[in-house]
Design a protein around this motif. Structure first.
Motif, PDB file in Angstrom:
ATOM      1  N   PRO B 145      12.552   7.480  56.483  1.00 24.87           N
ATOM      2  CA  PRO B 145      12.972   8.834  56.854  1.00 24.87           C
ATOM      3  C   PRO B 145      12.078   9.925  56.257  1.00 24.87           C
ATOM      4  N   GLU B 146      11.648   9.733  55.026  1.00 17.84           N
ATOM      5  CA  GLU B 146      10.861  10.802  54.386  1.00 17.84           C
ATOM      6  C   GLU B 146       9.510  10.971  55.086  1.00 17.84           C
ATOM      7  N   ARG B 147       8.876   9.814  55.399  1.00 14.81           N
ATOM      8  CA  ARG B 147       7.585   9.875  56.063  1.00 14.81           C
ATOM      9  C   ARG B 147       7.719  10.530  57.445  1.00 14.81           C
ATOM     10  N   VAL B 148       8.788  10.171  58.170  1.00 10.50           N
ATOM     11  CA  VAL B 148       8.959  10.698  59.521  1.00 10.50           C
ATOM     12  C   VAL B 148       9.282  12.200  59.487  1.00 10.50           C
ATOM     13  N   LYS B 149      10.049  12.600  58.450  1.00  8.11           N
ATOM     14  CA  LYS B 149      10.316  14.045  58.302  1.00  8.11           C
ATOM     15  C   LYS B 149       9.007  14.803  58.114  1.00  8.11           C
ATOM     16  N   GLN B 150       8.162  14.231  57.262  1.00  9.95           N
ATOM     17  CA  GLN B 150       6.868  14.860  57.013  1.00  9.95           C
ATOM     18  C   GLN B 150       6.064  14.956  58.311  1.00  9.95           C
ATOM     19  N   GLN B 151       6.136  13.872  59.066  1.00  9.44           N
ATOM     20  CA  GLN B 151       5.409  13.818  60.341  1.00  9.44           C
ATOM     21  C   GLN B 151       5.912  14.909  61.290  1.00  9.44           C
ATOM     22  N   ILE B 152       7.235  15.073  61.346  1.00  6.24           N
ATOM     23  CA  ILE B 152       7.802  16.095  62.232  1.00  6.24           C
ATOM     24  C   ILE B 152       7.284  17.477  61.830  1.00  6.24           C
ATOM     25  N   GLU B 153       7.212  17.692  60.514  1.00  6.45           N
ATOM     26  CA  GLU B 153       6.713  18.994  60.046  1.00  6.45           C
ATOM     27  C   GLU B 153       5.233  19.162  60.361  1.00  6.45           C
ATOM     28  N   ASP B 154       4.456  18.058  60.131  1.00  6.92           N
ATOM     29  CA  ASP B 154       3.012  18.147  60.323  1.00  6.92           C
ATOM     30  C   ASP B 154       2.643  18.280  61.792  1.00  6.92           C
ATOM     31  N   VAL B 155       3.252  17.448  62.617  1.00  3.33           N
ATOM     32  CA  VAL B 155       2.820  17.360  64.018  1.00  3.33           C
ATOM     33  C   VAL B 155       3.451  18.446  64.864  1.00  3.33           C
ATOM     34  N   ILE B 156       4.769  18.669  64.615  1.00  5.53           N
ATOM     35  CA  ILE B 156       5.466  19.611  65.493  1.00  5.53           C
ATOM     36  C   ILE B 156       5.592  20.993  64.861  1.00  5.53           C
ATOM     37  N   GLY B 157       5.577  20.991  63.542  1.00  5.07           N
ATOM     38  CA  GLY B 157       5.715  22.269  62.868  1.00  5.07           C
ATOM     39  C   GLY B 157       7.164  22.711  62.745  1.00  5.07           C
ATOM     40  N   LEU B 158       8.087  21.755  62.765  1.00  4.01           N
ATOM     41  CA  LEU B 158       9.508  22.075  62.611  1.00  4.01           C
ATOM     42  C   LEU B 158       9.939  21.770  61.185  1.00  4.01           C
ATOM     43  N   ASP B 159      10.828  22.582  60.672  1.00  2.00           N
ATOM     44  CA  ASP B 159      11.386  22.290  59.353  1.00  2.00           C
ATOM     45  C   ASP B 159      12.338  21.109  59.480  1.00  2.00           C
ATOM     46  N   ALA B 160      11.999  19.995  58.820  1.00  2.00           N
ATOM     47  CA  ALA B 160      12.806  18.786  58.961  1.00  2.00           C
ATOM     48  C   ALA B 160      13.608  18.506  57.708  1.00  2.00           C
ATOM     49  N   SER B 161      13.622  19.446  56.771  1.00  2.00           N
ATOM     50  CA  SER B 161      14.290  19.176  55.492  1.00  2.00           C
ATOM     51  C   SER B 161      15.790  18.929  55.689  1.00  2.00           C
ATOM     52  N   GLU B 162      16.364  19.566  56.721  1.00  2.00           N
ATOM     53  CA  GLU B 162      17.784  19.350  56.958  1.00  2.00           C
ATOM     54  C   GLU B 162      18.046  18.436  58.145  1.00  2.00           C
ATOM     55  N   ALA B 163      17.087  17.543  58.424  1.00  2.00           N
ATOM     56  CA  ALA B 163      17.262  16.596  59.522  1.00  2.00           C
ATOM     57  C   ALA B 163      18.514  15.766  59.279  1.00  2.00           C
ATOM     58  N   VAL B 164      19.249  15.493  60.347  1.00  2.00           N
ATOM     59  CA  VAL B 164      20.482  14.713  60.228  1.00  2.00           C
ATOM     60  C   VAL B 164      20.105  13.240  60.313  1.00  2.00           C
ATOM     61  N   GLU B 165      20.481  12.476  59.296  1.00  2.00           N
ATOM     62  CA  GLU B 165      20.115  11.060  59.281  1.00  2.00           C
ATOM     63  C   GLU B 165      21.282  10.234  59.793  1.00  2.00           C
ATOM     64  N   ILE B 166      21.039   9.478  60.829  1.00  2.00           N
ATOM     65  CA  ILE B 166      22.142   8.760  61.471  1.00  2.00           C
ATOM     66  C   ILE B 166      21.744   7.347  61.872  1.00  2.00           C
TER      67      ILE B 166
END
Lengths: 392, 601
Positions: B145-166
């Motif tokens: 999850p941490e790596r993918v959150k980083q990826q979302i921030e890097d690639v898409i530019g979205l803040d993923a710190s509050e991503a819902v983990e399910i």
């Protein structure tokens, strides 16, 4: 003019079934020869009556005893049928009378009796002069017996032909040429030289299907065919039909009737017939199973299971598919008289032009419009591919 | 029934790459809010069509209305919009997104962001969506999850710190998703007193109800008995039924601003209901339609022919029935010397083509041949006349053409580093222009501009094979550009075979011409005459093969009895030739052309 008639008589029994053969032949332990003789004579009499009708005895072109193995017939049966045919039809003294024989010693011993019965042309089923090939083909004779039978036949019969089967698995061209030359030296005036064909329903079909042996490829088969004509020519035999070679005048008159699409009667189990009657051309066939054929003839005088009048298109197709096998080709006038269709109606003009251009077909008298249409050697070699596109 | 207050409504869609769990999450949301009983539950509730279920893709948009009591004690109406998830349906997706205010971005916690995810995210951002990242499959051992959150921030530019983990599969933290929808997505806006304006999101044909129209009301109301007007074509209809999907259809009195649902109005074919159209009141029409309407335009065309010529009538009927429910594909009759009677069909893209073809064979039991897909070229003739060319057979003589323009795409390809070299080589071979090359961990993201005609010719298959299936690919149309394009004709026995002609860039013409000639040489059986096979540009032959004549084909033994058998065989062969196509003195079995076209696909 009444069409001369060829008479075919089928003897459906063999001592054993050969693995390549899909003819109507059967192996039976006992055959009631007198009963079969009576039945064949009865069917012949009935059919002759129909063929002659009110016009009187028709001229007879030939008699052919085929099979099966007609050399297993009793000579008196052959004699009785020949005598009947001569009485029923208008037959010249030297009318061609052929009998097919196998070169086993048993049958060779009967050759003189067949000659005495009136047979004047013998067709021997030699098939090969190689011991291994004879075994592969399931023949019951060996090379020495074949040669002995040929020599005996040559002494007895005015005319002699024999059959060979080539393009066998692994057969090299040089080996076939040598075998054929030995055969040609045995001085027959007629040879039937067939490339081995795998017919559905035979033992060979099963074995070939599961890969037990292979046949020469198309190109190799074409080379063997050319080599065959070359060797035959060296001994003065010309290919007058796809697989038949003869010295001039020694052609099988009986078989020429088929290829020229003449009238022929077919007596005996499974025999086919083409008979012109009152403007119609009737195609008839007889029951194939020997016992059923016998029962029907005894009950009704004949065993015809199907008789149909062929329409002009069918007649033209049959005349062409047979006639183009012959080196002499097709006479357009004869085609019209026999089928009711002109050549121009019977073939696709564009394909005719293409085949002429390619050298598959030729006119014997180009430009005059009176000649015959022949399939050249190149054309005959591809006849099965040519007919479906050429004919209408 | 009073309108649902705007601040109690949330309209959202779910963005995800195939297999990242969109449908499973949707199923779980429906279940958790009790819209469906356990007995009614089946997988992929929203994907009705057999093909949708099987391939895990959504072709038609759908909505479902969920009632959810949030932690603040209030009951909210959540409208889940299930959107088509493929670039072929980019316009349909944009209209679905325009009906919502926010999106859930579902990313597989072990796989990470894929090309398709990106394309959809950008579309959602274009629609001004608020986006909530959701990491799915966090329960799997491979989840990062941490790596993918980083990826979302890097690639898409979205803040993923509050991503819902399910985990949609196990139902882990579905509540968290529902709360995020309520608290983080904006409520819709709209004016109940204004004249009616509703967005036509999608429509489909129902044998009992006629066309069912999926709508999102922006202003005013839609009511039973109301006379409505389609603003794109002025057609008026009287509403027979208004309702919502629970997900079953449930009639309601009216739909107010911010609400989603359906209307039926005795409309006979979906061709009368254009996606993106504005529905207004016929007596008090709105002055301006909603922005963004575009009529659907086919991008890829191909010929469809029945393998059995007797099926032509059935094909005609089937295409008619299919079009009842899919107005985005076009068809017109055409004839081919090689393939007989068939139809030239236009599609939104390659997937759309494949889906229609598959539905024809599956739902209508048709055995079809498709010719090579063609894109739409813009031609300028020397006379100054302009034309659209979507069938190479219609290409005018080269001397009459001033210029040809071809469509380009912007492709996004994500691929593990190991296969990047092979993918770049493929793109370069296909005349690609690199726009961007970035890395996200061990994955590379290559953005390329490519001519669409290079992509319709086996690009997917090649991409899959050079990347061993690891590359993900998505694209958007990117305008037209002049190209040095030529029509390659295939001649059999010196006669052109229309069904095999195709357009190609001049640089690829020789190679592709040679390939198809070689292929045909293998496929066409030898016959009576030798057969030249050529590829040509105009009068110039660029490749040539010859099928030699067969050398021997004759029955060895033929006597009296054989005549009947031989004639019947001959007659059967002649009958068989009806399935052959004549090229001068040569007849080619249709099966050879079919095989040639299949190898192309």
């Amino acid at each position: 003019m009444t069409e001369p008639l060829a008479l075919y008589i089928h003897w459906p029994f063999c001592a054993a079934k050969c693995p390549y053969c899909d003819f109507n032949s059967h192996v039976r332990e006992r055959i009631d020869q007198p009963r079969w003789r009576d039945a064949l004579r009865r069917e012949l009499a009935r059919e002759a009556g129909r063929a002659n009708g009110a016009t009187g005895r028709r001229p007879l072109a030939s008699i052919f005893f085929g099979g099966g193995t007609p050399s297993l017939m009793e000579p008196e049966t052959v004699a009785a049928l020949i005598a009947d045919a001569r009485a029923l039809f208008e037959a010249p003294e030297d009318v061609e009378i052929t009998l097919e024989a196998n070169p086993t010693s048993v049958e060779a011993a009967k050759l003189a009796a067949f000659r005495a019965a009136g047979v004047n042309r013998l067709s021997l089923g030699v098939q090969s002069l190689e011991p291994e090939a004879l075994r592969f083909l399931g023949r019951r004779h060996d090379v020495a017996q074949a040669i002995a039978a040929l020599e005996a036949a040559r002494a007895l019969f005015p005319r002699l032909s024999f059959d060979l089967i080539y393009a066998r698995p692994g057969q090299a061209e040089a080996a076939w040429r040598a075998e054929l030359r030995r055969a040609l030296a045995l001085a027959a005036d007629h040879l039937s030289l067939y490339q081995l064909t795998i017919e559905p329903g035979t033992r060979f079909a099963t074995e070939y299907g599961r890969g037990a042996f292979r046949l020469p490829e198309e190109e190799e088969a074409a080379r063997l065919y050319a080599a065959t004509a070359e060797e035959a020519a060296g001994f003065g035999l010309q290919p007058y039909e796809v697989s038949n070679y003869a010295k001039p005048g020694a052609e099988s008159r009986h078989n020429l009737v088929y290829w020229r699409y003449g009238d022929y009667l077919g007596i005996g189990p499974g025999a086919h017939q083409r008979l012109g009657l009152g403007g119609a051309l009737l195609a008839a066939r007889r029951h194939r199973a020997p016992e059923e054929w016998l029962a029907r003839v005894e009950r009704e005088g004949h065993a015809v299971t199907e008789e149909l009048a062929l329409d002009p298109e069918e007649r033209a197709r049959e005349a062409l598919l047979m006639g183009l096998r012959l080196a002499e080709g097709i006479d357009p006038a004869r085609l019209l008289a026999r089928s009711g269709r002109t050549l121009a109606e019977a073939v696709d003009p564009a394909m005719l032009a293409a085949c002429l251009e390619e050298g598959y077909l030729a006119w014997t008298e180009p430009g005059s419009g009176t000649g015959r249409l022949v399939a050249t050697e190149e054309g005959r070699l591809r006849l099965d591919a040519m007919l479906p596109v050429l004919l209408r | 029934m009073p309108d649902t207050p705007l601040d109690r409504i949330r309209n959202f869609s779910i963005i995800a790459h195939i297999d990242h769990g969109k449908s499973t999450l949707a199923d779980r949301l429906i279940q958790t809010t009790g819209a469906v009983t356990a007995r009614e539950m089946k997988e992929q509730l929203l994907d009705n069509m057999e093909i949708e279920r099987e391939r895990g893709i959504t072709i038609k948009a759908q909505t479902v209305r969920l009632n959810y009591q949030a932690k603040d004690g209030q009951i909210y109406t959540l409208n889940l919009m299930d959107t088509p998830g493929h670039v072929d349906f980019a316009y349909e997706v944009s209209r679905s997104l325009a009906a919502c205010e926010g999106s859930l971005l579902v990313v597989d916690a072990s796989q990470g962001v894929e090309a398709q995810t990106l394309a959809n995210v950008y579309q959602a951002l274009d629609a001004n969506h608020e986006i909530v990242p959701v990491l799915n499959k966090v329960d799997l051992p491979a989840a990062e999850p941490e790596r993918v959150k980083q990826q979302i921030e890097d690639v898409i530019g979205l803040d993923a710190s509050e991503a819902v983990e399910i985990s949609a599969k196990t139902g882990l933290n579905i509540e968290g998703v529902l709360e995020a929808i309520v608290t983080r997505l904006p409520a819709p806006k709209g004016d109940p007193a204004a004249t009616t304006k509703a967005l036509l999101v999608d429509s489909w044909y129902d044998a009992y109800l006629g066309v069912v129209v999926l709508v999102r009301v922006k202003d005013g109301h839609l009511r039973k008995g109301q006379k409505i007007r389609m603003m794109s074509n002025g057609a008026a209809h009287t509403i027979e039924q208004v309702g919502v999907f629970t997900p079953k259809m449930a009639a309601v009195e009216s739909l107010g601003p911010g609400e989603m649902g359906y209307v039926t109005a005795a409309i006979k074919t979906v061709a009368d209901t254009n996606v993106g159209d504005t529905i207004t009141d016929d007596r008090h029409p709105a002055a301006e339609p909603l922005p963004g309407f575009k009529p659907s335009i086919p991008v890829v065309w191909c010929g469809l022919y029945p393998v059995d010529a007797d099926d032509f009538e059935k094909l005609r009927e089937s295409l008619g029935k299919l079009r009842l429910n899919d107005s985005s594909f076009h068809y017109e009759a055409e004839t081919s010397a090689a393939l007989g009677f068939g139809y030239r069909c236009g599609f939104l893209g390659l997937l759309h083509l494949e889906i229609v073809q598959e539905r024809l064979s599956r739902e209508f039991d048709l055995d079809l041949i498709a010719t090579a897909p063609s894109v739409v070229y813009k031609l300028t003739k020397t006379s100054g006349e302009k034309m659209d060319l979507h069938n190479p057979a219609d290409m005018p003589d080269g001397s009459l053409i001033e210029a040809i323009e071809e469509p380009w795409i912007k492709a996004t390809i994500m691929v593990p580093d190991d296969y990047l070299g092979a993918v770049l080589t493929l793109c370069n071979e296909r005349r690609g222009q690199q726009v961007e090359l970035t890395y996200v961990g061990s994955r590379a993201m290559a953005v390329y501009r490519l001519p669409l005609n290079e992509v319709v010719f086996d690009f997917y298959d090649r991409l899959k094979s050079v990347s061993r299936g690891y590359a993900s690919f998505d694209y958007a149309m990117d305008g037209y550009e002049p190209g040095d394009l030529v029509k390659i004709s295939i001649l059999v026995n010196n006669e052109p075979v229309d069904a095999l002609s195709f357009m190609a860039h001049r640089s690829a013409a020789d190679r592709r011409g040679r390939a198809i000639c070689e292929k045909l040489k293998e496929l066409i059986p030898r016959q009576l005459f030798k057969i030249p096979i050529q590829a040509a540009i105009g009068g110039r032959v660029i490749a040539r093969e010859t099928i030699s004549a067969l050398s021997k084909d004759v029955t060895a033994k033929c006597y009296g009895g054989d005549i009947t058998r031989k004639r019947k065989l001959l007659e059967k062969q002649k009958e068989g030739k009806k399935r052959m196509r004549q090229f001068g003195k040569v007849e080619i079995p249709q099966s050879a052309f079919i095989a040639a076209l299949k190898m192309d696909a």
